[in-house]
Design a protein around this motif. Structure first.
Motif, short mmCIF file in Angstrom:
data_model
loop_
_atom_site.label_atom_id
_atom_site.label_comp_id
_atom_site.label_asym_id
_atom_site.label_seq_id
_atom_site.Cartn_x
_atom_site.Cartn_y
_atom_site.Cartn_z
N THR A 113 0.84 -1.18 0.00
CA THR A 113 0.00 0.00 0.00
C THR A 113 0.88 1.25 0.00
O THR A 113 1.86 1.31 0.74
CB THR A 113 -0.90 0.00 1.25
OG1 THR A 113 -1.66 -1.21 1.25
CG2 THR A 113 -1.84 1.19 1.26
N CYS A 114 0.53 2.21 -0.82
CA CYS A 114 1.30 3.45 -0.90
C CYS A 114 1.01 4.34 0.31
O CYS A 114 -0.08 4.29 0.87
CB CYS A 114 0.93 4.21 -2.17
SG CYS A 114 1.39 3.35 -3.68
N ASP A 115 2.00 5.14 0.66
CA ASP A 115 1.80 6.17 1.68
C ASP A 115 2.39 7.48 1.17
O ASP A 115 2.80 7.57 0.00
CB ASP A 115 2.38 5.75 3.03
CG ASP A 115 3.88 5.51 3.01
OD1 ASP A 115 4.58 6.10 2.15
OD2 ASP A 115 4.38 4.76 3.86
N ASP A 116 2.44 8.49 2.02
CA ASP A 116 2.91 9.82 1.60
C ASP A 116 4.32 9.80 1.02
O ASP A 116 4.64 10.61 0.14
CB ASP A 116 2.85 10.80 2.78
CG ASP A 116 1.43 11.13 3.18
OD1 ASP A 116 0.50 10.85 2.39
OD2 ASP A 116 1.24 11.66 4.29
#
Length: 195
Positions: A113-116
């Motif tokens: 999952t991508c984050d900032d």
């Protein structure tokens, strides 16, 4: 079958077996939660001989269209053929409809999952997707048909647009009454500073 790709895994089950696997997964999910609130939009197919490793994902449901499948197939071919692609798009192996359900059987890509901290990577991926030229000048899914998007009533355009100009004209005609309605609401519900 809307799509029956040559590169599909040799052990991939046929449509009837895939439908049954999806039904079984939905039943198991329903009995485990005793509700339909956790709507299941897909199931993995696994290699049992390799520790139940997923090799295919089946996305299915009443809102899955063959236009979506054809568009994903087109985009996967355009992106995955590039040596330095900023994103991987799952290849579509099979796509079909049965009764009121659509099924897209695609490559399973394991990821995180991508984050900032991934903002630049996500931006590069979006840019590479935006740069893809469709097979025709008509907006909408590959193969034609109505546009499916939340902008439209019931999530689907009422017409098939032959050009971006026709879509823009339709949107502009629809947005004038919307802007007027929002302006009237603003005037009615937001008091002025003098009151």
């Amino acid at each position: 079958l809307a799509i029956d790709a040559d590169n599909k895994p040799v052990n991939l089950p046929g449509p009837e077996a895939i439908i049954q696997l999806c039904r079984d997964a939905a039943r198991a999910r329903f009995s485990a939660t005793n509700s339909n609130s956790n709507y299941l939009r897909g199931v993995p197919l696994t290699y049992e001989s390799h520790g139940a490793t997923a090799y295919v994902w089946v996305k299915y449901g009443p809102t899955i269209t063959m236009g979506e499948a054809l568009t994903q197939h087109f985009v996967a071919q355009a992106i995955n053929g590039k040596a330095n692609a900023a994103v991987r798009v799952p290849s579509v192996y099979l796509a079909f409809r049965s009764r009121c359900y659509g099924y897209i059987v695609m490559e399973y890509i394991d990821g995180s999952t991508c984050d900032d901290s991934d903002a630049k990577l996500v931006a590069a991926a979006v840019q590479s997707l935006i740069a893809i030229q469709g097979p025709t000048a008509a907006p909408g899914p590959v193969g034609g048909g109505p546009i499916v998007h939340r902008f439209f009533a019931d999530w689907e355009s009422s017409v098939t647009y032959d050009s971006v100009q026709l879509l823009e004209e339709h949107v502009n005609r629809a947005s004038v009454p919307l802007c007027l309605a929002l302006s009237l609401l603003h005037l009615r519900w937001i008091p002025d500073d003098d009151s």
